[in-house]
Enzyme design. Sequence first.
Site, short mmCIF file in Angstrom:
data_model
loop_
_atom_site.label_atom_id
_atom_site.label_comp_id
_atom_site.label_asym_id
_atom_site.label_seq_id
_atom_site.Cartn_x
_atom_site.Cartn_y
_atom_site.Cartn_z
N TYR A 98 -12.31 -2.21 -3.66
CA TYR A 98 -12.91 -2.24 -2.53
C TYR A 98 -14.49 -2.06 -2.34
CZ TYR A 98 -8.45 -2.27 -0.05
OH TYR A 98 -7.02 -2.44 0.52
N GLU A 113 -9.60 -10.94 -7.68
CA GLU A 113 -8.53 -9.75 -7.76
C GLU A 113 -7.48 -9.87 -8.60
OE1 GLU A 113 -9.37 -9.16 -2.71
OE2 GLU A 113 -7.52 -9.71 -3.36
N ASN A 157 -1.97 0.34 6.89
CA ASN A 157 -1.50 -0.88 7.30
C ASN A 157 -0.63 -1.58 6.44
OD1 ASN A 157 -3.57 -1.90 5.77
ND2 ASN A 157 -4.66 -3.04 7.49
N HIS A 180 -2.03 -5.22 1.39
CA HIS A 180 -3.56 -6.10 1.36
C HIS A 180 -3.00 -7.38 0.81
CE1 HIS A 180 -7.52 -7.19 -0.32
NE2 HIS A 180 -6.72 -7.52 -1.27
N LYS A 201 0.73 -1.18 -0.17
CA LYS A 201 0.14 0.19 0.07
C LYS A 201 0.97 1.27 -0.03
CE LYS A 201 -4.00 -2.22 2.34
NZ LYS A 201 -4.92 -2.19 3.59
#
Length: 144
Positions: free
Chosen positions: A51, A128, A114, A117, A11
């Site tokens: 998302y 995905e 965080n 993913h 990320k």
Amino acid sequence: MAIERTISIIKPDAVAKNVIGQIYSRFENAGLQIIAARMVHLSQAQAEGFYAVHKERPFFKDLVSFMTSGPVMVQVLEGENAVAKNRELMGATNPKNADPGTIRADFADSIDENAVHGSDSLDNAAIEIAYFFGKDGDLCPRTR
Ligand code: UDP
């Protein structure tokens, strides 16, 4: 154990910290192969689409804004038990709860920023992977 494929995304926070290589080492040391990779600065539409399952959640707007705040590194990992193995390497969603030595424990600052993913099931992994690597030849499994 089955050979699986899963999506990993490094990320914007972790890309900004310049730890792509350190995270890749963890995949390789765990026996996962990178069979596709792409750096991309997601558009708002791309992040919202990715998302979409979270669109009713209170954090959705902030999540999209975070995921479009800088480039991300997207990769397909292949190996035995790849989905669960990647989730294990990542650690818990909230880095405060992540086991020591996991990616999130070492590189993430908060539950919303965080670091990584990872697909949470084989079915979602397929969806995905197709989202980012739809074309013939995008995936490069080892031939030697
Ligand atoms: N997230 C957030 N706030 C929360 C819960 C989740 O910002 O309270 C973000 C966080 O970036 C997380 C993502 O939404 O990684 C997806 O949430 P999920 O529960 O699917 O966690 P993950 O599968 O990433 O561990």
